[in-house]
Design a protein around this motif. Structure first.
Motif, PDB file in Angstrom:
ATOM      1  N   ILE A 119      10.218  -5.799  -4.718  1.00 58.97           N
ATOM      2  CA  ILE A 119       9.592  -4.631  -4.732  1.00 58.97           C
ATOM      3  C   ILE A 119       8.917  -4.496  -6.280  1.00 58.97           C
ATOM      4  O   ILE A 119       9.577  -5.263  -7.114  1.00 58.97           O
ATOM      5  CB  ILE A 119      10.104  -3.381  -4.375  1.00 58.97           C
ATOM      6  CG1 ILE A 119      11.411  -2.868  -5.195  1.00 58.97           C
ATOM      7  CG2 ILE A 119      10.631  -3.352  -2.862  1.00 58.97           C
ATOM      8  CD1 ILE A 119      12.010  -1.638  -5.116  1.00 58.97           C
ATOM      9  N   CYS A 120       7.872  -3.703  -6.241  1.00 54.47           N
ATOM     10  CA  CYS A 120       7.450  -3.130  -7.690  1.00 54.47           C
ATOM     11  C   CYS A 120       7.943  -1.743  -7.698  1.00 54.47           C
ATOM     12  O   CYS A 120       7.943  -1.024  -7.056  1.00 54.47           O
ATOM     13  CB  CYS A 120       6.069  -3.319  -7.821  1.00 54.47           C
ATOM     14  SG  CYS A 120       5.475  -2.338  -9.453  1.00 54.47           S
ATOM     15  N   THR A 121       8.782  -1.393  -8.918  1.00 55.16           N
ATOM     16  CA  THR A 121       9.460  -0.155  -9.140  1.00 55.16           C
ATOM     17  C   THR A 121       8.586   0.801  -9.888  1.00 55.16           C
ATOM     18  O   THR A 121       8.953   1.982 -10.020  1.00 55.16           O
ATOM     19  CB  THR A 121      10.662  -0.178  -9.599  1.00 55.16           C
ATOM     20  OG1 THR A 121      10.800  -0.557 -11.059  1.00 55.16           O
ATOM     21  CG2 THR A 121      11.705  -1.324  -8.886  1.00 55.16           C
ATOM     22  N   VAL A 122       7.153   0.496  -9.862  1.00 55.21           N
ATOM     23  CA  VAL A 122       6.462   1.524 -10.842  1.00 55.21           C
ATOM     24  C   VAL A 122       5.934   2.631  -9.990  1.00 55.21           C
ATOM     25  O   VAL A 122       5.231   2.135  -8.874  1.00 55.21           O
ATOM     26  CB  VAL A 122       5.287   0.554 -11.389  1.00 55.21           C
ATOM     27  CG1 VAL A 122       4.385   1.528 -12.293  1.00 55.21           C
ATOM     28  CG2 VAL A 122       5.980  -0.253 -12.587  1.00 55.21           C
ATOM     29  N   ASN A 123       5.934   3.744 -10.330  1.00 51.87           N
ATOM     30  CA  ASN A 123       5.369   4.779  -9.602  1.00 51.87           C
ATOM     31  C   ASN A 123       5.654   4.733  -8.190  1.00 51.87           C
ATOM     32  O   ASN A 123       6.513   4.588  -7.727  1.00 51.87           O
ATOM     33  CB  ASN A 123       3.987   4.806  -9.969  1.00 51.87           C
ATOM     34  CG  ASN A 123       3.858   5.211 -11.540  1.00 51.87           C
ATOM     35  OD1 ASN A 123       4.658   5.993 -12.124  1.00 51.87           O
ATOM     36  ND2 ASN A 123       2.664   4.823 -12.153  1.00 51.87           N
ATOM     37  N   ASP A 124       4.439   4.928  -7.380  1.00 53.42           N
ATOM     38  CA  ASP A 124       4.663   4.667  -5.835  1.00 53.42           C
ATOM     39  C   ASP A 124       4.205   3.374  -5.662  1.00 53.42           C
ATOM     40  O   ASP A 124       3.703   3.294  -4.227  1.00 53.42           O
ATOM     41  CB  ASP A 124       3.849   5.876  -5.149  1.00 53.42           C
ATOM     42  CG  ASP A 124       2.293   5.812  -5.742  1.00 53.42           C
ATOM     43  OD1 ASP A 124       2.040   5.067  -6.551  1.00 53.42           O
ATOM     44  OD2 ASP A 124       1.619   6.642  -5.076  1.00 53.42           O
ATOM     45  N   HIS A 125       4.019   2.240  -6.352  1.00 56.76           N
ATOM     46  CA  HIS A 125       3.625   1.083  -5.979  1.00 56.76           C
ATOM     47  C   HIS A 125       4.283   0.587  -4.704  1.00 56.76           C
ATOM     48  O   HIS A 125       3.292  -0.063  -3.690  1.00 56.76           O
ATOM     49  CB  HIS A 125       3.562   0.094  -7.065  1.00 56.76           C
ATOM     50  CG  HIS A 125       2.779   0.435  -8.188  1.00 56.76           C
ATOM     51  ND1 HIS A 125       2.483  -0.333  -9.155  1.00 56.76           N
ATOM     52  CD2 HIS A 125       2.051   1.535  -8.468  1.00 56.76           C
ATOM     53  CE1 HIS A 125       1.675   0.203 -10.227  1.00 56.76           C
ATOM     54  NE2 HIS A 125       1.277   1.514  -9.613  1.00 56.76           N
ATOM     55  N   CYS A 126       5.491   0.613  -4.803  1.00 58.13           N
ATOM     56  CA  CYS A 126       6.251   0.189  -3.495  1.00 58.13           C
ATOM     57  C   CYS A 126       5.626   0.744  -2.119  1.00 58.13           C
ATOM     58  O   CYS A 126       5.609   0.276  -1.120  1.00 58.13           O
ATOM     59  CB  CYS A 126       7.776   0.209  -3.557  1.00 58.13           C
ATOM     60  SG  CYS A 126       8.685  -0.386  -2.122  1.00 58.13           S
ATOM     61  N   GLY A 142      -1.444  -5.682 -15.894  1.00 59.71           N
ATOM     62  CA  GLY A 142      -1.233  -4.279 -15.994  1.00 59.71           C
ATOM     63  C   GLY A 142       0.424  -3.945 -15.678  1.00 59.71           C
ATOM     64  O   GLY A 142       1.273  -4.476 -15.934  1.00 59.71           O
ATOM     65  N   THR A 143       0.417  -2.427 -15.232  1.00 63.95           N
ATOM     66  CA  THR A 143       1.917  -1.983 -15.120  1.00 63.95           C
ATOM     67  C   THR A 143       2.420  -2.176 -13.897  1.00 63.95           C
ATOM     68  O   THR A 143       2.090  -1.474 -12.812  1.00 63.95           O
ATOM     69  CB  THR A 143       1.829  -0.329 -15.378  1.00 63.95           C
ATOM     70  OG1 THR A 143       1.138  -0.233 -16.530  1.00 63.95           O
ATOM     71  CG2 THR A 143       3.124   0.136 -15.794  1.00 63.95           C
ATOM     72  N   HIS A 144       3.062  -3.234 -13.659  1.00 59.03           N
ATOM     73  CA  HIS A 144       3.923  -3.591 -12.591  1.00 59.03           C
ATOM     74  C   HIS A 144       5.122  -4.199 -13.076  1.00 59.03           C
ATOM     75  O   HIS A 144       5.555  -4.602 -14.161  1.00 59.03           O
ATOM     76  CB  HIS A 144       3.034  -4.805 -11.534  1.00 59.03           C
ATOM     77  CG  HIS A 144       1.879  -4.058 -11.187  1.00 59.03           C
ATOM     78  ND1 HIS A 144       1.683  -3.149 -10.284  1.00 59.03           N
ATOM     79  CD2 HIS A 144       0.497  -4.571 -11.519  1.00 59.03           C
ATOM     80  CE1 HIS A 144       0.252  -2.953 -10.154  1.00 59.03           C
ATOM     81  NE2 HIS A 144      -0.055  -3.577 -10.795  1.00 59.03           N
ATOM     82  N   ASN A 145       6.116  -4.496 -12.066  1.00 53.36           N
ATOM     83  CA  ASN A 145       7.343  -5.160 -12.241  1.00 53.36           C
ATOM     84  C   ASN A 145       7.962  -5.898 -11.148  1.00 53.36           C
ATOM     85  O   ASN A 145       7.124  -5.761 -10.147  1.00 53.36           O
ATOM     86  CB  ASN A 145       8.316  -4.416 -13.065  1.00 53.36           C
ATOM     87  CG  ASN A 145       8.908  -3.388 -11.998  1.00 53.36           C
ATOM     88  OD1 ASN A 145       8.964  -3.367 -11.066  1.00 53.36           O
ATOM     89  ND2 ASN A 145       9.181  -2.118 -12.642  1.00 53.36           N
ATOM     90  N   GLY A 173       2.881  -0.355  -0.731  1.00 49.05           N
ATOM     91  CA  GLY A 173       2.942  -1.738  -0.230  1.00 49.05           C
ATOM     92  C   GLY A 173       3.085  -2.632  -0.986  1.00 49.05           C
ATOM     93  O   GLY A 173       2.888  -4.093  -0.609  1.00 49.05           O
ATOM     94  N   GLN A 174       3.510  -2.664  -2.330  1.00 47.13           N
ATOM     95  CA  GLN A 174       3.650  -3.684  -3.004  1.00 47.13           C
ATOM     96  C   GLN A 174       5.034  -4.086  -3.140  1.00 47.13           C
ATOM     97  O   GLN A 174       6.049  -3.779  -3.902  1.00 47.13           O
ATOM     98  CB  GLN A 174       3.446  -3.143  -4.496  1.00 47.13           C
ATOM     99  CG  GLN A 174       3.341  -4.451  -5.559  1.00 47.13           C
ATOM    100  CD  GLN A 174       3.031  -4.055  -7.223  1.00 47.13           C
ATOM    101  OE1 GLN A 174       2.820  -3.040  -7.382  1.00 47.13           O
ATOM    102  NE2 GLN A 174       2.833  -5.411  -7.738  1.00 47.13           N
ATOM    103  N   LYS A 175       5.255  -4.896  -1.752  1.00 45.00           N
ATOM    104  CA  LYS A 175       6.637  -4.976  -1.673  1.00 45.00           C
ATOM    105  C   LYS A 175       6.678  -6.283  -0.750  1.00 45.00           C
ATOM    106  O   LYS A 175       5.749  -6.431   0.116  1.00 45.00           O
ATOM    107  CB  LYS A 175       7.551  -3.993  -0.941  1.00 45.00           C
ATOM    108  CG  LYS A 175       6.880  -3.518   0.427  1.00 45.00           C
ATOM    109  CD  LYS A 175       7.072  -2.172   0.984  1.00 45.00           C
ATOM    110  CE  LYS A 175       8.686  -2.048   1.141  1.00 45.00           C
ATOM    111  NZ  LYS A 175       9.057  -0.895   2.203  1.00 45.00           N
TER     112      LYS A 175
END
Ligand code: CU
Length: 172
Positions: free
Chosen positions: A111-118, A72-75, A121-123
């Motif tokens: 961190i993941c810089t996609v949308n508001d993922h960070c 999916g869309t993450h980085n 909590g995607q950090k």
């Protein structure tokens, strides 16, 4: 006859146990290899403390490897603590999968810089200790504030540049 049969069965049990032991050793990653987020992987977690909770349950040492995997869309972006705290959308990031091997003891921030993922909590903040107990100083003498802050900034840049180098290595 009965005792010989028992011996054969006994030997078989030993052999089966050895085979099972070998099989489980082969499927379980060796000590020091971590799949970030366990079964969730690198994703938007169910709560904002998910990755800090994950990291706090274990002690990481130099030589450990960290496997980031996602669909999916993450980085994945290696960032400074300030960018980690603020979820700054840095422009430098990489795609899945990534194995990160910390080049030295210290702190690393992802961190993941996609949308508001960070923000959701995607950090991840990793603290890597050196496995040598004699060099870990418990409470170093407090240096003057000015030199302490410049030391910290210098160390951070060193950590970030070496992290970038190891990322590039994996991209090649
Ligand atoms: Cu994401």
């Amino acid at each position: 006859m009965g005792s010989r049969m028992n011996m054969i069965i006994g030997c078989l049990i030993v052999v089966v146990a050895l085979v099972l032991n070998g099989a489980s050793a082969a499927t379980v990653t060796s000590t020091g290899d971590y799949k970030v987020g366990d079964s969730l992987g690198w994703d938007v977690p169910p709560n904002t403390s998910y990755y800090s909770d994950w990291a706090s349950t274990q002690t990481f040492f130099l030589g450990d490897k960290f496997f980031f995997n996602w669909t999916g869309t993450h980085n994945l972006a290696g960032v400074s603590k300030a960018d980690y705290d603020n979820c700054t959308k840095v422009s430098s990031y990489i795609g899945s999968p990534v194995t990160f091997t910390p080049p030295s003891a210290g702190s690393y921030y992802f961190i993941c810089t996609v949308n508001d993922h960070c923000e959701r909590g995607q950090k991840l903040a990793l603290t890597i200790s050196t496995p040598n107990f004699t060099t870990v100083s418990e409470s170093p003498a407090e240096p003057p504030i000015s030199s302490a802050s410049s030391l910290t900034v210098g160390a951070l840049f060193a950590v970030l540049s070496t992290a970038a180098i190891s990322f590039q290595t994996y991209m090649i």
